[in-house]
Design a protein around this motif. Structure first.
Motif, PDB file in Angstrom:
ATOM      1  N   SER A  36      10.671  12.141   6.105  1.00  0.00           N
ATOM      2  CA  SER A  36       9.477  12.492   6.890  1.00  0.00           C
ATOM      3  C   SER A  36       9.179  13.974   6.796  1.00  0.00           C
ATOM      4  O   SER A  36       8.022  14.384   6.661  1.00  0.00           O
ATOM      5  N   VAL A  37      10.218  14.797   6.890  1.00  0.00           N
ATOM      6  CA  VAL A  37      10.037  16.249   6.774  1.00  0.00           C
ATOM      7  C   VAL A  37       9.428  16.565   5.409  1.00  0.00           C
ATOM      8  O   VAL A  37       8.455  17.323   5.304  1.00  0.00           O
ATOM      9  N   LEU A  38       9.980  15.962   4.357  1.00  0.00           N
ATOM     10  CA  LEU A  38       9.464  16.212   3.011  1.00  0.00           C
ATOM     11  C   LEU A  38       8.028  15.727   2.870  1.00  0.00           C
ATOM     12  O   LEU A  38       7.194  16.409   2.261  1.00  0.00           O
ATOM     13  N   LEU A  39       7.722  14.571   3.419  1.00  0.00           N
ATOM     14  CA  LEU A  39       6.368  14.029   3.344  1.00  0.00           C
ATOM     15  C   LEU A  39       5.372  14.935   4.059  1.00  0.00           C
ATOM     16  O   LEU A  39       4.304  15.241   3.525  1.00  0.00           O
ATOM     17  N   LYS A  40       5.703  15.371   5.253  1.00  0.00           N
ATOM     18  CA  LYS A  40       4.798  16.237   6.028  1.00  0.00           C
ATOM     19  C   LYS A  40       4.517  17.548   5.288  1.00  0.00           C
ATOM     20  O   LYS A  40       3.418  18.079   5.357  1.00  0.00           O
ATOM     21  N   ARG A  41       5.511  18.070   4.602  1.00  0.00           N
ATOM     22  CA  ARG A  41       5.376  19.369   3.947  1.00  0.00           C
ATOM     23  C   ARG A  41       4.843  19.262   2.512  1.00  0.00           C
ATOM     24  O   ARG A  41       4.496  20.276   1.905  1.00  0.00           O
ATOM     25  N   ASN A  42       4.772  18.035   1.973  1.00  0.00           N
ATOM     26  CA  ASN A  42       4.368  17.841   0.570  1.00  0.00           C
ATOM     27  C   ASN A  42       3.434  16.650   0.419  1.00  0.00           C
ATOM     28  O   ASN A  42       3.521  15.904  -0.559  1.00  0.00           O
ATOM     29  N   PHE A  46       2.396  12.851  -2.730  1.00  0.00           N
ATOM     30  CA  PHE A  46       2.633  11.424  -2.470  1.00  0.00           C
ATOM     31  C   PHE A  46       1.329  10.667  -2.666  1.00  0.00           C
ATOM     32  O   PHE A  46       0.306  11.013  -2.075  1.00  0.00           O
ATOM     33  N   ASP A  47       1.368   9.621  -3.492  1.00  0.00           N
ATOM     34  CA  ASP A  47       0.179   8.822  -3.779  1.00  0.00           C
ATOM     35  C   ASP A  47       0.021   7.722  -2.721  1.00  0.00           C
ATOM     36  O   ASP A  47       0.416   6.575  -2.923  1.00  0.00           O
ATOM     37  N   GLU A  48      -0.550   8.121  -1.595  1.00  0.00           N
ATOM     38  CA  GLU A  48      -0.712   7.193  -0.470  1.00  0.00           C
ATOM     39  C   GLU A  48      -1.608   6.010  -0.826  1.00  0.00           C
ATOM     40  O   GLU A  48      -1.331   4.876  -0.436  1.00  0.00           O
ATOM     41  N   LYS A  49      -2.654   6.266  -1.562  1.00  0.00           N
ATOM     42  CA  LYS A  49      -3.579   5.184  -1.935  1.00  0.00           C
ATOM     43  C   LYS A  49      -2.851   4.105  -2.745  1.00  0.00           C
ATOM     44  O   LYS A  49      -2.987   2.911  -2.478  1.00  0.00           O
ATOM     45  N   ALA A  50      -2.055   4.512  -3.717  1.00  0.00           N
ATOM     46  CA  ALA A  50      -1.307   3.544  -4.533  1.00  0.00           C
ATOM     47  C   ALA A  50      -0.279   2.800  -3.680  1.00  0.00           C
ATOM     48  O   ALA A  50      -0.056   1.609  -3.874  1.00  0.00           O
ATOM     49  N   TRP A  51       0.345   3.501  -2.728  1.00  0.00           N
ATOM     50  CA  TRP A  51       1.314   2.857  -1.828  1.00  0.00           C
ATOM     51  C   TRP A  51       0.624   1.756  -1.028  1.00  0.00           C
ATOM     52  O   TRP A  51       1.124   0.637  -0.929  1.00  0.00           O
ATOM     53  N   LEU A  52      -0.535   2.072  -0.470  1.00  0.00           N
ATOM     54  CA  LEU A  52      -1.273   1.086   0.328  1.00  0.00           C
ATOM     55  C   LEU A  52      -1.701  -0.099  -0.532  1.00  0.00           C
ATOM     56  O   LEU A  52      -1.712  -1.239  -0.055  1.00  0.00           O
ATOM     57  N   MET A  53      -2.028   0.155  -1.796  1.00  0.00           N
ATOM     58  CA  MET A  53      -2.432  -0.929  -2.689  1.00  0.00           C
ATOM     59  C   MET A  53      -1.264  -1.854  -3.021  1.00  0.00           C
ATOM     60  O   MET A  53      -1.496  -3.000  -3.420  1.00  0.00           O
ATOM     61  N   ALA A  54      -0.030  -1.394  -2.854  1.00  0.00           N
ATOM     62  CA  ALA A  54       1.137  -2.248  -3.094  1.00  0.00           C
ATOM     63  C   ALA A  54       1.364  -3.235  -1.953  1.00  0.00           C
ATOM     64  O   ALA A  54       2.119  -4.196  -2.102  1.00  0.00           O
ATOM     65  N   ASN A  55       0.726  -2.988  -0.815  1.00  0.00           N
ATOM     66  CA  ASN A  55       0.846  -3.889   0.345  1.00  0.00           C
ATOM     67  C   ASN A  55      -0.054  -5.106   0.169  1.00  0.00           C
ATOM     68  O   ASN A  55      -1.028  -5.054  -0.591  1.00  0.00           O
ATOM     69  N   ILE A  96       2.968   3.765   7.548  1.00  0.00           N
ATOM     70  CA  ILE A  96       3.246   4.115   6.160  1.00  0.00           C
ATOM     71  C   ILE A  96       4.432   5.079   6.101  1.00  0.00           C
ATOM     72  O   ILE A  96       5.268   4.993   5.202  1.00  0.00           O
ATOM     73  N   GLU A  97       4.530   5.986   7.073  1.00  0.00           N
ATOM     74  CA  GLU A  97       5.651   6.923   7.085  1.00  0.00           C
ATOM     75  C   GLU A  97       6.976   6.196   7.275  1.00  0.00           C
ATOM     76  O   GLU A  97       7.945   6.470   6.582  1.00  0.00           O
ATOM     77  N   GLU A  98       7.031   5.247   8.208  1.00  0.00           N
ATOM     78  CA  GLU A  98       8.275   4.497   8.428  1.00  0.00           C
ATOM     79  C   GLU A  98       8.606   3.633   7.218  1.00  0.00           C
ATOM     80  O   GLU A  98       9.773   3.451   6.881  1.00  0.00           O
ATOM     81  N   ASP A  99       7.588   3.112   6.562  1.00  0.00           N
ATOM     82  CA  ASP A  99       7.803   2.322   5.353  1.00  0.00           C
ATOM     83  C   ASP A  99       8.474   3.195   4.285  1.00  0.00           C
ATOM     84  O   ASP A  99       9.524   2.828   3.727  1.00  0.00           O
ATOM     85  N   LEU A 100       7.904   4.360   4.042  1.00  0.00           N
ATOM     86  CA  LEU A 100       8.493   5.294   3.085  1.00  0.00           C
ATOM     87  C   LEU A 100       9.900   5.689   3.519  1.00  0.00           C
ATOM     88  O   LEU A 100      10.810   5.743   2.703  1.00  0.00           O
ATOM     89  N   ASN A 101      10.093   5.947   4.821  1.00  0.00           N
ATOM     90  CA  ASN A 101      11.417   6.328   5.342  1.00  0.00           C
ATOM     91  C   ASN A 101      12.457   5.259   5.043  1.00  0.00           C
ATOM     92  O   ASN A 101      13.594   5.583   4.645  1.00  0.00           O
TER      93      ASN A 101
END
Length: 154
Positions: A36-42, A46-55, A96-101
């Protein structure tokens, strides 16, 4: 709960081995929260759109980890019934953050059950590739090969 973060600091609870706070649990919690720390700062890496498309097409995340805790939707163990939809456990559907976590936690632990999910599910493979791409943007050494070596204990 076992951990949280605030800005650049990760906080981890350890109530002792007799309450399930094994070394593996604590290490997994560290990777879970630090992602989460890494995601917030970077965020831009992170390709959020592609992540959501995997759902699944009609899937909508919940209202975050805190709300999941309130509703006791906090299952953190791997759930094979969810793998086909690209989720590792109940808690990963909170946001999405918890999913990535959850992905980060199992990926860094080199968990055999995670890699079984990876073998079985195209959605899990897509999300894993996206997460590794994110980590690789932070450090080029964090490749698929690196994480597969973690699985084998090297």
């Amino acid at each position: 709960y076992g951990g949280t973060y605030f800005r650049k600091t990760v906080y981890i609870t350890d109530n002792g081995l007799e309450h399930g706070y094994t070394d593996q649990y604590i290490e997994g919690t560290l990777h879970h929260e630090f992602s989460s720390v890494l995601l917030k700062r970077n965020r831009g890496k992170f390709d959020e759109k592609a992540w959501l498309m995997a759902n699944p097409q009609d899937f909508v995340y919940g209202n975050g980890g805190v709300e999941a805790l309130r509703q006791e939707n906090t299952g953190l163990t791997l759930d094979p019934e969810l793998f086909g939809s690209g989720f590792l456990n109940q808690y990963s559907m909170a946001s999405i953050e918890e999913d990535l976590n959850c992905y980060a936690e199992f990926l860094f632990l080199g968990d055999g059950g995670f890699w079984q999910a990876w073998e079985e599910s195209g959605a899990v493979r897509r999300k894993t590739a996206l997460l590794i791409g994110f980590y690789q943007a932070l450090d080029p050494l964090l490749t698929m090969e690196y994480f597969r070596l973690l699985q084998s204990g090297h």
